[in-house]
Design a protein around this motif. Structure first.
Motif, PDB file in Angstrom:
ATOM      1  N   VAL B  87       0.911  -1.148  -0.151  1.00 10.61           N
ATOM      2  CA  VAL B  87      -0.049  -0.019   0.024  1.00 10.61           C
ATOM      3  C   VAL B  87       1.022   1.246  -0.165  1.00 10.61           C
ATOM      4  N   TYR B  88       0.739   2.193  -0.912  1.00 10.35           N
ATOM      5  CA  TYR B  88       1.381   3.392  -1.024  1.00 10.35           C
ATOM      6  C   TYR B  88       0.581   4.783  -0.573  1.00 10.35           C
ATOM      7  N   PHE B  89       1.145   5.480   0.323  1.00 13.58           N
ATOM      8  CA  PHE B  89       0.860   6.656   0.899  1.00 13.58           C
ATOM      9  C   PHE B  89       1.347   7.677   0.247  1.00 13.58           C
ATOM     10  N   CYS B  90       0.568   8.819   0.038  1.00 13.25           N
ATOM     11  CA  CYS B  90       1.243  10.060  -0.432  1.00 13.25           C
ATOM     12  C   CYS B  90       0.866  11.031   0.691  1.00 13.25           C
ATOM     13  N   ALA B  91       1.738  11.728   1.111  1.00 14.07           N
ATOM     14  CA  ALA B  91       1.604  12.558   2.273  1.00 14.07           C
ATOM     15  C   ALA B  91       2.206  13.796   2.155  1.00 14.07           C
TER      16      ALA B  91
END
Lengths: 116, 112
Positions: B87-91
């Motif tokens: 799972v990839y999270f942009c932040a």
């Protein structure tokens, strides 16, 4: 160097109980923040501590509290646990907390809390 | 307040396919932007970051460019592998406090 260390990794509590989670930041880091991750709400900011003082707080009820010790280690406590508190609790640390080039934020592996 | 919008997925790709995960943000000031990756049962790992406009962050074949004019930070990889499944999270992170605002996360599944 050692990363951010969280204990315990897994725990199961009963509704109504209280729980304390621990976080040891990377050596030299003075800022520690906590996040709650749930499938429905994603990653939400709980609070941040710097030099033993809470600098910022997210939108969580007063049952969620924390503290930081003089060695920068931090604990968070949840009282009167509810089923909805079941989540992965992540701790993060950085040198100063501020948004600048040299201040990378590192996360721990998290503490998985299940409330039954 | 600050916010990050990214596609929720899941995204399913064949091995060696090209990956793009879109991310746009709203923030006051000039935030630092990040992509974090979370493998099953694990915490968050910093994948790459960019701290000012036009900066390109890169790591392990992944790239993202800080576009201030479009308030975007899209993640790309030319050839994905099965081991990229996560799972990839942009932040984003802005201001003097250690408060990171995350997107909803995009689940990537790469099939052989």
């Amino acid at each position: 160097k050692a990363g951010v260390t969280q204990t315990p990794r897994y725990l199961i509590k009963t509704r109504g109980q209280q729980v304390t989670l621990s976080c040891s930041p990377i050596s030299g880091h003075r800022s520690v923040s906590w996040y709650q991750q749930t499938p429905g709400q994603g990653l939400q900011f709980l609070f941040e501590y710097f030099s033993e003082t809470q600098r910022n707080k997210g939108n969580f009820p007063g049952r969620f509290s924390g503290r930081q010790f003089s060695n920068s280690r931090s604990e968070m406590n949840v009282s009167t646990l509810e089923l909805g508190d079941s989540a992965l609790y992540l701790c993060a640390s950085s040198l100063t907390g501020g948004d600048n080039t040299g201040n990378t934020i590192y996360f721990g592996e998290g503490s998985w809390l299940t409330v039954v | 307040g600050d916010s990050v919008t990214q596609m929720e997925g899941p995204v399913t790709l064949s091995e060696e396919a090209f990956l793009t995960i879109n991310c746009t943000y709203t923030a006051t000031g000039y935030p630092s932007l990040f992509w974090y990756v979370q493998y099953p049962g694990e915490g968050l790992q910093l994948l790459l970051k960019a701290t000012k406009a036009d900066d390109k962050g890169s790591n392990k074949g992944f790239e993202a460019t800080y576009r201030k004019e479009t308030t975007s930070f899209h993640l790309e990889k030319g050839s994905v592998q099965v081991s990229d499944s996560a799972v990839y999270f942009c932040a984003l992170h802005s201001g003097g406090y250690q408060k990171v605002t995350f997107g909803i996360g995009t689940k990537l599944q790469v099939i052989p």
